[in-house]
Motif scaffolding. Structure first.
Motif: not given
Length: 501
Positions: A192, A219, A308-309, A312, A395-396, A406, A408, A411
């Protein structure tokens, strides 16, 4: 591996190690994978550790490399402060289901901006991930900041000590993981942030060929390796901040203080500052690392899972009043510096994608896309062109913290499923247990399927579809569940992206 009540013993190449057993998972912490060839030199590469006599106690958390408090402690918390620090924290940790045989292996490389973090931190306890996924989990430390990247004058490749640390750790996996029930021919390397940078590098570097089969990138930051001039400049600046003394003559505290000064010199409005990082080195760190088309052709991994989120950069911005309260003119000026002649178009398109946008969300979205989101898109396109499988995700899941959205790192606690290891993390304080468990199960199912056979799957066992530009879909993890939706790509071409400042 032999079980004795609540403990387990594994016979490794260097000797015996004793770990613990809980809920059908064996845990071994702080196993040495290397030691400095020259124990008196911070520049030293490492070699396999010396053999030990008797049983090595691997029941307690291991050390992490020296570091100051992370700039992301405001979202992640301070759990890592429980770990001791050492300049010789060349250790890794293994979680293995009992009675496993030829299980797939998941090696996780922590993030921290090349400056902080550690695989030994409570955040990355792999017990639940190993149990739910039925695979071996390995987490690993590597040298950080100047300890890893300060190069001798005339030797810019000396900035790559962490890369060699990780290669030694992968060699250790090849030599020893069968003793825990793992299959050394079925290794997925994941990471990550900075850890994703290394996982991506290891999947394309000739030096790692044969040591991993696939990778998972959470990420992945688009931060090219330093060229030789950058490596020299960064090392010189660091040494000046440290008073011009010899690197090996400095105290640990001297080094950490000088690192902070170098990082402060890189800070600017809306920037996620990165100073210390690996440098180009032939055969080890390719200069074309983020030329995704070439990297996809050169890659020796068969598949990649990458995402990614949703927001981020909010992790780096949400507590900064000048950023949260920035006006539109200031943010448009930032876009001009970041996106040059593409700025007006990118600004307008990102505004269209977020109804109810504000200058702050535009800043977060513009920064997040440039550093993280564009890489997901361009990597998937390049892998498809090269005939390789790529699986994108977003990733939300929302933190429900004002202005954090949401961010960095969000997750990570859901991936490892160990809320207790993140008990002081503000980013999950408002995430309900129901969402934590549901979204975590969805994420672990996707990862588990990918680690097992190269295809992510839903919690119901349905395989994901690999990326294709003809039916561009992305799997989105949300509070309410995960679903595949249409993926809006093409915001900026790889060629135009490569020309950005």
């Amino acid at each position: 591996m032999k079980l004795e009540g609540q403990t387990a013993i594994a016979g490794l190449k260097g000797g015996l190690v004793r770990g613990t057993v809980r809920d059908a998972v064996c845990a071994f912490r702080g196993i040495p994978y290397g030691e400095r060839i020259d124990s008196t030199s911070r520049y030293s590469d490492i070699r396999p550790p010396a053999w030990w006599h008797g049983e090595l106690d691997a029941t307690m958390p291991g050390a992490v490399f020296p570091q100051r408090r992370s700039r992301l402690a405001v979202v992640m918390g301070d759990a890592i402060s429980a770990n001791p620090q050492s300049e010789d924290a060349f250790v890794l940790n293994v979680w293995a289901p009992v009675s496993g045989n030829s299980l797939p292996v998941f090696v996780f490389i922590h993030g921290g901006g090349f400056m902080t973090g550690g695989g030994s931190a409570p955040w990355y306890d792999g017990e639940r991930l190993a149990r739910d996924g039925r695979f071996i989990v390995v987490t690993v430390n590597y040298r950080l900041g100047a300890f890893g990247h300060c190069a001798k004058e005339g030797d810019p490749a000396g900035a790559n000590r962490p890369v060699r640390d990780l290669l030694r750790a992968l060699e250790w996996v090849q030599q020893n993981i069968a003793q825990f029930g793992g299959d050394p021919a079925d290794v997925t390397v994941s990471g990550q942030s900075a850890g994703a940078w290394y996982a991506w590098l290891l999947g394309v570097s000739p030096a790692a060929r044969g040591m991993l089969r696939r990778n998972i990138l959470f990420s992945l930051p688009i931060v090219p390796p330093m060229n030789h001039d950058e490596a020299r400049h960064t090392s010189r600046e660091f040494m000046e901040q440290a008073g011009g003394r010899e690197f090996d003559a400095l105290s640990t505290d001297d080094i950490l203080s000088a690192q902070v000064a170098v990082m402060r010199s890189r800070m600017a409005f809306g920037e996620v500052a990165v100073a210390f990082r690996p440098a180009f080195e032939e055969g080890l760190v390719p200069e074309w690392l983020f030329d995704f088309r070439r990297a996809a052709r050169e890659a020796h991994v068969g598949e990649t899972l990458v995402g990614s989120t949703a927001e981020e950069s909010a992790a780096f911005m949400f507590i900064e009043p000048p950023l949260v309260g920035a006006d539109e003119a200031t943010v448009r000026e930032w876009y001009g510096r970041q996106y040059a002649d593409q700025s007006a178009r990118v600004y307008a398109e990102l505004a269209r994608r977020r109804p109810g946008h504000s200058p702050y969300t535009q800043l977060v979205d513009g920064s997040s896309f440039k550093m993280f989101g564009a890489g997901v898109e361009h990597l998937c396109q390049a892998f498809h062109e090269a005939g390789r499988a790529a699986y994108p995700f977003l990733f939300n899941v929302q933190s429900h913290v004002p202005d954090l959205m949401s961010p960095h790192c969000l997750e990570l606690p859901l991936l490892f499923g160990n809320r207790q290891g993140w008990s002081d993390a503000p980013m999950i304080a408002r995430v309900s247990d129901a969402v934590f468990e549901r979204a975590g199960a969805d994420l672990r199912s996707a990862v588990g399927g990918f680690v097992s056979d190269g295809t992510p799957q839903s919690a119901a066992g349905e395989p994901w579809q690999r990326y294709s530009p003809l039916a561009s879909r992305i799997s989105e993890f949300q509070d309410s569940g995960v679903s595949a939706r249409r993926w809006e790509t093409g915001l900026i071409t790889p060629e135009d992206f490569a020309r950005l400042p």
